[in-house]
Design a protein around this motif. Structure first.
Motif, PDB file in Angstrom:
ATOM      1  N   LEU A 128       0.841  -1.203   0.000  1.00 50.30           N
ATOM      2  CA  LEU A 128       0.000   0.000   0.000  1.00 50.30           C
ATOM      3  C   LEU A 128       0.874   1.250   0.000  1.00 50.30           C
ATOM      4  N   ALA A 129       1.883   1.261   0.870  1.00 49.94           N
ATOM      5  CA  ALA A 129       2.757   2.434   0.972  1.00 49.94           C
ATOM      6  C   ALA A 129       3.470   2.691  -0.355  1.00 49.94           C
ATOM      7  N   GLU A 130       3.958   1.624  -0.969  1.00 50.57           N
ATOM      8  CA  GLU A 130       4.681   1.766  -2.233  1.00 50.57           C
ATOM      9  C   GLU A 130       3.739   2.270  -3.336  1.00 50.57           C
ATOM     10  N   ASN A 131       2.563   1.638  -3.431  1.00 48.40           N
ATOM     11  CA  ASN A 131       1.616   2.012  -4.496  1.00 48.40           C
ATOM     12  C   ASN A 131       1.097   3.441  -4.340  1.00 48.40           C
TER      13      ASN A 131
ATOM     14  N   GLN B  69      16.143   3.102   2.729  1.00 46.77           N
ATOM     15  CA  GLN B  69      17.347   3.170   1.892  1.00 46.77           C
ATOM     16  C   GLN B  69      17.932   1.764   1.667  1.00 46.77           C
ATOM     17  N   THR B  70      17.830   0.917   2.685  1.00 49.72           N
ATOM     18  CA  THR B  70      18.301  -0.465   2.558  1.00 49.72           C
ATOM     19  C   THR B  70      17.505  -1.184   1.470  1.00 49.72           C
ATOM     20  N   ALA B  71      16.181  -1.023   1.495  1.00 48.90           N
ATOM     21  CA  ALA B  71      15.328  -1.669   0.492  1.00 48.90           C
ATOM     22  C   ALA B  71      15.593  -1.093  -0.900  1.00 48.90           C
ATOM     23  N   GLU B  72      15.839   0.200  -0.966  1.00 53.28           N
ATOM     24  CA  GLU B  72      16.101   0.845  -2.254  1.00 53.28           C
ATOM     25  C   GLU B  72      17.396   0.298  -2.878  1.00 53.28           C
ATOM     26  N   PHE B  73      18.423   0.122  -2.035  1.00 50.22           N
ATOM     27  CA  PHE B  73      19.679  -0.432  -2.543  1.00 50.22           C
ATOM     28  C   PHE B  73      19.457  -1.844  -3.088  1.00 50.22           C
ATOM     29  N   LEU B  74      18.740  -2.658  -2.328  1.00 52.23           N
ATOM     30  CA  LEU B  74      18.483  -4.043  -2.762  1.00 52.23           C
ATOM     31  C   LEU B  74      17.662  -4.074  -4.045  1.00 52.23           C
ATOM     32  N   PHE B  75      16.694  -3.166  -4.143  1.00 57.27           N
ATOM     33  CA  PHE B  75      15.858  -3.102  -5.346  1.00 57.27           C
ATOM     34  C   PHE B  75      16.721  -2.817  -6.570  1.00 57.27           C
ATOM     35  N   ALA B 102       7.486  -5.057  -2.226  1.00 56.23           N
ATOM     36  CA  ALA B 102       6.602  -3.985  -2.699  1.00 56.23           C
ATOM     37  C   ALA B 102       7.257  -3.218  -3.851  1.00 56.23           C
ATOM     38  N   LYS B 103       8.549  -2.968  -3.735  1.00 56.27           N
ATOM     39  CA  LYS B 103       9.254  -2.247  -4.801  1.00 56.27           C
ATOM     40  C   LYS B 103       9.319  -3.083  -6.082  1.00 56.27           C
ATOM     41  N   LEU B 104       9.508  -4.383  -5.912  1.00 51.01           N
ATOM     42  CA  LEU B 104       9.598  -5.271  -7.077  1.00 51.01           C
ATOM     43  C   LEU B 104       8.214  -5.659  -7.613  1.00 51.01           C
ATOM     44  N   ALA B 105       7.158  -5.361  -6.823  1.00 49.05           N
ATOM     45  CA  ALA B 105       5.767  -5.767  -7.148  1.00 49.05           C
ATOM     46  C   ALA B 105       5.677  -7.277  -7.368  1.00 49.05           C
ATOM     47  N   VAL B 106       6.212  -8.012  -6.408  1.00 43.77           N
ATOM     48  CA  VAL B 106       6.170  -9.487  -6.456  1.00 43.77           C
ATOM     49  C   VAL B 106       5.624  -9.985  -5.119  1.00 43.77           C
ATOM     50  N   PRO B 107       5.223 -11.268  -5.040  1.00 43.11           N
ATOM     51  CA  PRO B 107       4.706 -11.779  -3.759  1.00 43.11           C
ATOM     52  C   PRO B 107       5.785 -11.795  -2.664  1.00 43.11           C
ATOM     53  N   PHE B 108       5.333 -11.533  -1.449  1.00 42.39           N
ATOM     54  CA  PHE B 108       6.184 -11.724  -0.266  1.00 42.39           C
ATOM     55  C   PHE B 108       5.507 -12.769   0.614  1.00 42.39           C
ATOM     56  N   ILE B 109       6.168 -13.884   0.804  1.00 41.00           N
ATOM     57  CA  ILE B 109       5.584 -14.975   1.590  1.00 41.00           C
ATOM     58  C   ILE B 109       6.440 -15.162   2.846  1.00 41.00           C
ATOM     59  N   PRO B 110       5.931 -14.691   3.989  1.00 49.80           N
ATOM     60  CA  PRO B 110       6.761 -14.716   5.205  1.00 49.80           C
ATOM     61  C   PRO B 110       6.624 -16.005   6.020  1.00 49.80           C
ATOM     62  N   SER B 111       7.556 -16.184   6.945  1.00 46.70           N
ATOM     63  CA  SER B 111       7.502 -17.241   7.980  1.00 46.70           C
ATOM     64  C   SER B 111       7.390 -18.648   7.413  1.00 46.70           C
ATOM     65  N   ILE B 112       8.215 -18.951   6.437  1.00 45.41           N
ATOM     66  CA  ILE B 112       8.183 -20.269   5.806  1.00 45.41           C
ATOM     67  C   ILE B 112       8.975 -21.265   6.656  1.00 45.41           C
ATOM     68  N   SER B 113       8.360 -22.424   6.911  1.00 42.71           N
ATOM     69  CA  SER B 113       9.058 -23.423   7.723  1.00 42.71           C
ATOM     70  C   SER B 113       9.495 -24.635   6.905  1.00 42.71           C
ATOM     71  N   ASN B 114       9.008 -24.719   5.672  1.00 45.85           N
ATOM     72  CA  ASN B 114       9.415 -25.842   4.818  1.00 45.85           C
ATOM     73  C   ASN B 114       9.419 -25.413   3.352  1.00 45.85           C
ATOM     74  N   ILE B 115      10.470 -25.820   2.639  1.00 48.80           N
ATOM     75  CA  ILE B 115      10.619 -25.425   1.228  1.00 48.80           C
ATOM     76  C   ILE B 115      10.833 -26.669   0.391  1.00 48.80           C
TER      77      ILE B 115
END
Lengths: 243, 303
Positions: A128-131, B69-75, B102-115
């Protein structure tokens, strides 16, 4: 000040999902407004004061959506809208839902968007913040009248000053919510809830399935099984506990 | 291809654990470890033995206090690649991961315990609180995830390179450490705890060796700290600290309620005790009835 608060439920009862063999049963009657969203609504109502306005939104569906909005309306919000066609706990398509929600909110003049921090819900605040081009402050445990905030990290806190327009995610301990009065609860039940269809592409949606790696409770006896430690390591590796 | 993204800010205690890196490595055959830091020269040896190719991005002005700024650098670093970006499931990890997604406009899937990595997608399981179900998501393209998985730290040689990054010296927030921030036991993903069943203070040396292999923190019962085998800060239970790690190994601990109150919320419990009727076995996912010292020695050789 015009504030949007996006509310949701919180899974506190493990029987919200029950299982039988490979089938999962969902019990929405066990879901209520989350504590962190209560804090978010309380904070929003306090910030808005007499001249501001707090509007509620939810991505919860059906009876859960209606219930959390009624609970939050009783706390002093002005209006309630449910976004239909999304799962607020599905992280796989949260970015798509956030995109639609952002489109809906962008020209409505909000200065602040508050979202409760609920464990297990899909993260939408950053999208939301980004958009919307808003500043983002997450895990907020304190917000003072002069906009000083504290963000909770594992071993410490970040402290700074909120610059609006902003999206804030709020922890349950940010403020103690007041209990709504009976007349407020009654009035909330009568209030109309607006519905907005999101029309999401659900191809990327995730699914809720039975956890196949349940706690096994296996005990070996070293005297009877000299290779018990090897068996333990193999079991831990198989369960993914030890990679 | 996958990237594990970490932060090493010498002024903050919010760094990633090597056990998480080892756990991620076990799942992705092609993995690069990206470390954003303000003290790269101190880190070469640490990552040269991690078994994972590591790139240290250095700027003395870098700080995770500036999340944007950290996220911007990674983006800017990752926007043209089409991979999986992995963070640790910590508060800091999730804050930066969400911003990057959010910057990449891709899914963020948190707290994964198995891959499970398949040919066309990555299947990700996330436990739903204390229920018997998991949420299963399939990442088919670019995406950001945060993981709560642990591995055994193997001392394998790896290439470590250093690159500059440019970060402005602005700090939009100040960092205040919590009072108990120095006690690793409170924040450990894996805890190995010993009781009087380890016989004497010497019995804790192999336990510390095992902890080193598992990137774990060492805890103890009150009986152990009372006799001075370990400092009081290591005491787990009603009189000490409460821990909630992903994995709790209990050696020579009977499981009195005064102790289990401080550890029974652990995700996985593994218990070793000579007494088959010890209450600790009621909490355990896996257990061994036998001499704890013997089991520790065998575990050191096996993991």
């Amino acid at each position: 000040m015009k504030i949007a608060t996006i509310v949701k439920s919180e899974l506190t009862d493990p029987k919200t999902y029950t299982t039988h063999r490979t089938k999962v049963f969902y019990h929405p009657e066990k879901l209520f407004l989350s504590d962190s969203d209560k804090a978010a609504v309380e904070l929003a109502v306090k910030i808005a004061g007499n001249n501001g306005q707090v509007d509620l939104f939810t991505l919860e569906q059906g009876e859960v959506g209606v219930r959390v909005l009624h609970e939050a309306l009783a706390m002093g919000a002005a209006s309630a809208t449910e976004f239909v066609g999304s799962d607020p706990n599905d992280p796989a398509n949260a970015y798509l839902a956030a995109e639609k929600v952002s489109e809906y909110l962008k020209d409505q003049g909000y200065d602040l968007i508050l979202v409760g921090d609920v464990v297990g819900s899909a993260p939408i605040a950053a999208y939301l913040a980004e958009n919307l081009g808003f500043n983002l402050y997450e895990n907020v445990t304190r917000l003072s009248p002069n906009w000083e905030y504290e963000t909770e990290l594992d071993r410490g806190q970040l402290k700074g000053k909120v610059q609006t327009p902003a999206v804030l995610t709020v922890e349950a301990n940010a403020i103690e919510p007041e209990l709504p009065s009976f007349p407020a609860l009654e009035a909330a039940q009568k209030q109309t809830i607006k519905s907005v269809a999101l029309n999401l592409d659900t191809e990327e949606a995730s699914e809720v399935v039975v956890n196949q790696t349940q706690h096994p409770h296996v005990i070996w006896n070293l005297d009877e099984e000299p290779d018990a430690v090897e068996k333990l390591v193999a079991a831990l590796r198989q369960d993914g506990i030890m990679k | 291809m996958a990237y594990f993204i970490q932060f090493e800010d010498k002024s903050l205690g919010e760094n990633t654990s090597l056990a998480t890196l080892a756990g991620v490595k076990a799942n992705f055959s092609s993995l690069t470890n990206i470390v954003l830091t303000n003290h790269a020269s101190d880190l070469h040896d640490k990552y040269a033995n991690s078994g994972v190719k590591t790139v240290l991005y250095q700027d003395e002005n870098f700080t995770v206090r500036d999340l944007a700024q950290t996220a911007e650098f990674l983006f800017n670093l990752l926007k043209n690649s089409n991979d999986t970006y992995i963070f640790e499931d910590s508060k800091l990890g999730n804050l930066v991961a969400a911003r990057l997604a959010a910057k990449l406009a891709v899914p963020f899937i948190p707290s994964i315990s198995n891959i499970k990595v398949g040919p066309n997608s990555v299947s990700l399981s996330r436990e739903i609180d204390s229920t018997k179900v998991v949420r299963l998501s399939h990442l088919k393209g670019k995406g950001v995830i945060s993981v709560a998985i642990n591995g055994v730290v193997e001392k394998a040689k790896a290439e470590v390179s250093e690159k500059p990054m440019t970060i402005s010296a602005e700090e939009p927030a100040t960092y205040v450490e919590k009072r108990d921030a120095g006690n690793d036991l409170l924040f450990a993903k894996t805890v190995v705890a010993g009781g009087k069943g380890l016989q004497d203070a010497e019995g804790f040396k192999p336990l510390e060796q095992l902890a080193d292999k598992l990137d774990a923190s060492v805890g103890a019962t009150k009986a152990v700290t009372d006799v001075g085998w370990l400092p009081v800060s290591r005491m787990i239970g009603i009189s000490g600290v409460s821990v909630k790690p992903d994995i709790f190994y209990s050696f020579g601990i009977a499981g009195a309620v005064q102790h289990t109150t401080g550890m029974d919320q652990s995700k996985h419990i593994i218990a070793v005790n000579t007494d088959p009727t010890a209450p600790i076995f009621k909490l355990a996912d896996y257990g061994i009835v036998g001499d704890a010292n013997q089991v520790i020695d065998q575990l050191i050789n096996l993991v």
